[in-house]
Design a protein around this motif. Sequence first.
Motif, PDB file in Angstrom:
ATOM      1  N   ALA A  35     -31.059 -17.110 -19.417  1.00 32.44           N
ATOM      2  CA  ALA A  35     -31.250 -17.608 -20.782  1.00 32.44           C
ATOM      3  C   ALA A  35     -30.218 -16.941 -21.695  1.00 32.44           C
ATOM      4  O   ALA A  35     -29.831 -15.795 -21.474  1.00 32.44           O
ATOM      5  CB  ALA A  35     -32.662 -17.295 -21.264  1.00 32.44           C
ATOM      6  N   ILE A  36     -29.787 -17.656 -22.724  1.00 27.63           N
ATOM      7  CA  ILE A  36     -28.746 -17.156 -23.624  1.00 27.63           C
ATOM      8  C   ILE A  36     -29.315 -17.014 -25.022  1.00 27.63           C
ATOM      9  O   ILE A  36     -29.803 -17.978 -25.606  1.00 27.63           O
ATOM     10  CB  ILE A  36     -27.539 -18.118 -23.639  1.00 27.63           C
ATOM     11  CG1 ILE A  36     -26.985 -18.290 -22.222  1.00 27.63           C
ATOM     12  CG2 ILE A  36     -26.465 -17.609 -24.597  1.00 27.63           C
ATOM     13  CD1 ILE A  36     -26.009 -19.441 -22.081  1.00 27.63           C
ATOM     14  N   LEU A  37     -29.270 -15.788 -25.547  1.00 28.91           N
ATOM     15  CA  LEU A  37     -29.648 -15.519 -26.930  1.00 28.91           C
ATOM     16  C   LEU A  37     -28.366 -15.344 -27.729  1.00 28.91           C
ATOM     17  O   LEU A  37     -27.412 -14.723 -27.259  1.00 28.91           O
ATOM     18  CB  LEU A  37     -30.490 -14.249 -27.041  1.00 28.91           C
ATOM     19  CG  LEU A  37     -31.792 -14.209 -26.250  1.00 28.91           C
ATOM     20  CD1 LEU A  37     -32.501 -12.879 -26.488  1.00 28.91           C
ATOM     21  CD2 LEU A  37     -32.693 -15.353 -26.614  1.00 28.91           C
ATOM     22  N   ILE A  38     -28.344 -15.876 -28.942  1.00 25.66           N
ATOM     23  CA  ILE A  38     -27.167 -15.778 -29.803  1.00 25.66           C
ATOM     24  C   ILE A  38     -27.537 -14.990 -31.054  1.00 25.66           C
ATOM     25  O   ILE A  38     -28.400 -15.398 -31.818  1.00 25.66           O
ATOM     26  CB  ILE A  38     -26.654 -17.178 -30.221  1.00 25.66           C
ATOM     27  CG1 ILE A  38     -26.489 -18.099 -29.015  1.00 25.66           C
ATOM     28  CG2 ILE A  38     -25.375 -17.034 -31.034  1.00 25.66           C
ATOM     29  CD1 ILE A  38     -25.386 -17.736 -28.062  1.00 25.66           C
ATOM     30  N   ARG A  39     -26.872 -13.852 -31.229  1.00 21.08           N
ATOM     31  CA  ARG A  39     -27.058 -13.012 -32.418  1.00 21.08           C
ATOM     32  C   ARG A  39     -25.935 -13.361 -33.383  1.00 21.08           C
ATOM     33  O   ARG A  39     -24.759 -13.286 -33.027  1.00 21.08           O
ATOM     34  CB  ARG A  39     -26.985 -11.551 -32.016  1.00 21.08           C
ATOM     35  CG  ARG A  39     -26.807 -10.624 -33.183  1.00 21.08           C
ATOM     36  CD  ARG A  39     -26.617  -9.200 -32.709  1.00 21.08           C
ATOM     37  NE  ARG A  39     -27.763  -8.454 -33.158  1.00 21.08           N
ATOM     38  CZ  ARG A  39     -28.260  -7.410 -32.561  1.00 21.08           C
ATOM     39  NH1 ARG A  39     -27.749  -6.950 -31.459  1.00 21.08           N
ATOM     40  NH2 ARG A  39     -29.305  -6.798 -33.065  1.00 21.08           N
ATOM     41  N   ILE A  40     -26.310 -13.763 -34.589  1.00 24.68           N
ATOM     42  CA  ILE A  40     -25.313 -14.112 -35.594  1.00 24.68           C
ATOM     43  C   ILE A  40     -25.343 -13.048 -36.684  1.00 24.68           C
ATOM     44  O   ILE A  40     -26.380 -12.799 -37.292  1.00 24.68           O
ATOM     45  CB  ILE A  40     -25.576 -15.509 -36.202  1.00 24.68           C
ATOM     46  CG1 ILE A  40     -25.399 -16.592 -35.132  1.00 24.68           C
ATOM     47  CG2 ILE A  40     -24.610 -15.789 -37.341  1.00 24.68           C
ATOM     48  CD1 ILE A  40     -26.668 -17.132 -34.620  1.00 24.68           C
ATOM     49  N   ARG A  41     -24.203 -12.426 -36.907  1.00 23.53           N
ATOM     50  CA  ARG A  41     -24.067 -11.427 -37.980  1.00 23.53           C
ATOM     51  C   ARG A  41     -23.470 -12.133 -39.195  1.00 23.53           C
ATOM     52  O   ARG A  41     -22.396 -12.709 -39.117  1.00 23.53           O
ATOM     53  CB  ARG A  41     -23.188 -10.278 -37.539  1.00 23.53           C
ATOM     54  CG  ARG A  41     -23.801  -9.473 -36.414  1.00 23.53           C
ATOM     55  CD  ARG A  41     -23.008  -8.210 -36.162  1.00 23.53           C
ATOM     56  NE  ARG A  41     -23.478  -7.537 -34.975  1.00 23.53           N
ATOM     57  CZ  ARG A  41     -24.352  -6.533 -34.984  1.00 23.53           C
ATOM     58  NH1 ARG A  41     -24.833  -6.090 -36.113  1.00 23.53           N
ATOM     59  NH2 ARG A  41     -24.720  -5.965 -33.848  1.00 23.53           N
ATOM     60  N   HIS A  42     -24.186 -12.041 -40.308  1.00 23.21           N
ATOM     61  CA  HIS A  42     -23.736 -12.678 -41.548  1.00 23.21           C
ATOM     62  C   HIS A  42     -22.959 -11.679 -42.402  1.00 23.21           C
ATOM     63  O   HIS A  42     -23.123 -10.464 -42.271  1.00 23.21           O
ATOM     64  CB  HIS A  42     -24.950 -13.209 -42.325  1.00 23.21           C
ATOM     65  CG  HIS A  42     -25.770 -14.194 -41.545  1.00 23.21           C
ATOM     66  ND1 HIS A  42     -25.370 -15.490 -41.331  1.00 23.21           N
ATOM     67  CD2 HIS A  42     -26.970 -14.054 -40.914  1.00 23.21           C
ATOM     68  CE1 HIS A  42     -26.290 -16.117 -40.614  1.00 23.21           C
ATOM     69  NE2 HIS A  42     -27.259 -15.271 -40.350  1.00 23.21           N
ATOM     70  N   VAL A  73     -34.237 -15.644 -38.865  1.00 21.49           N
ATOM     71  CA  VAL A  73     -33.170 -16.083 -39.771  1.00 21.49           C
ATOM     72  C   VAL A  73     -32.999 -15.067 -40.888  1.00 21.49           C
ATOM     73  O   VAL A  73     -33.964 -14.739 -41.591  1.00 21.49           O
ATOM     74  CB  VAL A  73     -33.480 -17.486 -40.352  1.00 21.49           C
ATOM     75  CG1 VAL A  73     -32.405 -17.914 -41.333  1.00 21.49           C
ATOM     76  CG2 VAL A  73     -33.627 -18.508 -39.235  1.00 21.49           C
ATOM     77  N   ARG A  74     -31.774 -14.577 -41.006  1.00 21.85           N
ATOM     78  CA  ARG A  74     -31.365 -13.649 -42.071  1.00 21.85           C
ATOM     79  C   ARG A  74     -32.360 -12.504 -42.252  1.00 21.85           C
ATOM     80  O   ARG A  74     -32.998 -12.365 -43.290  1.00 21.85           O
ATOM     81  CB  ARG A  74     -31.154 -14.397 -43.382  1.00 21.85           C
ATOM     82  CG  ARG A  74     -29.959 -15.327 -43.312  1.00 21.85           C
ATOM     83  CD  ARG A  74     -29.541 -15.777 -44.706  1.00 21.85           C
ATOM     84  NE  ARG A  74     -28.283 -16.477 -44.649  1.00 21.85           N
ATOM     85  CZ  ARG A  74     -27.078 -15.886 -44.649  1.00 21.85           C
ATOM     86  NH1 ARG A  74     -26.973 -14.595 -44.703  1.00 21.85           N
ATOM     87  NH2 ARG A  74     -25.984 -16.620 -44.590  1.00 21.85           N
ATOM     88  N   GLU A  75     -32.439 -11.689 -41.223  1.00 23.78           N
ATOM     89  CA  GLU A  75     -33.325 -10.526 -41.228  1.00 23.78           C
ATOM     90  C   GLU A  75     -32.504  -9.268 -40.965  1.00 23.78           C
ATOM     91  O   GLU A  75     -31.348  -9.332 -40.564  1.00 23.78           O
ATOM     92  CB  GLU A  75     -34.418 -10.676 -40.170  1.00 23.78           C
ATOM     93  CG  GLU A  75     -35.361 -11.823 -40.468  1.00 23.78           C
ATOM     94  CD  GLU A  75     -36.516 -11.909 -39.479  1.00 23.78           C
ATOM     95  OE1 GLU A  75     -36.547 -11.135 -38.503  1.00 23.78           O
ATOM     96  OE2 GLU A  75     -37.387 -12.756 -39.689  1.00 23.78           O
ATOM     97  N   ASP A  76     -33.150  -8.139 -41.144  1.00 20.88           N
ATOM     98  CA  ASP A  76     -32.536  -6.851 -40.890  1.00 20.88           C
ATOM     99  C   ASP A  76     -32.183  -6.731 -39.404  1.00 20.88           C
ATOM    100  O   ASP A  76     -32.918  -7.213 -38.542  1.00 20.88           O
ATOM    101  CB  ASP A  76     -33.510  -5.742 -41.304  1.00 20.88           C
ATOM    102  CG  ASP A  76     -32.890  -4.372 -41.191  1.00 20.88           C
ATOM    103  OD1 ASP A  76     -32.018  -4.051 -42.020  1.00 20.88           O
ATOM    104  OD2 ASP A  76     -33.273  -3.629 -40.256  1.00 20.88           O
ATOM    105  N   ALA A  77     -31.067  -6.060 -39.106  1.00 25.30           N
ATOM    106  CA  ALA A  77     -30.601  -5.910 -37.723  1.00 25.30           C
ATOM    107  C   ALA A  77     -31.662  -5.278 -36.829  1.00 25.30           C
ATOM    108  O   ALA A  77     -31.777  -5.617 -35.651  1.00 25.30           O
ATOM    109  CB  ALA A  77     -29.321  -5.084 -37.693  1.00 25.30           C
TER     110      ALA A  77
END
Length: 113
Positions: A35-42, A73-77
Amino acid sequence: MRLKAGVFVAALVRRVFSDGGMAAIERRGAEEAGAILIRIRHRDGLESLAAPAPQTAFDTAKPESRLFEWRRVREDARLIDEAILSEARFDPDIWVVELETDSPEAYLDIAAS
């Protein structure tokens, strides 16, 4: 037939880099079907997490595609780290790919919420 996880991840990383974004493999999973999880850093320091969508969200006309859904969505690391660790305890074969891009939807098929 769906692309192997390792091939999908390599292609994703190359696409993001070729468009001037940043991508890195944070955790290597099973080459064939992890499975692939994608972490997006804003840019504002917050992060989002996309994960495989449930099978019920798939389009029957395109069963070979990889469909993602937003888990966070848009949460603390720290919260994103906790979510990833929880997934890894459940499935040790996961991939985690980190992206820094203003438009992750340009690279991922995201299920409607």
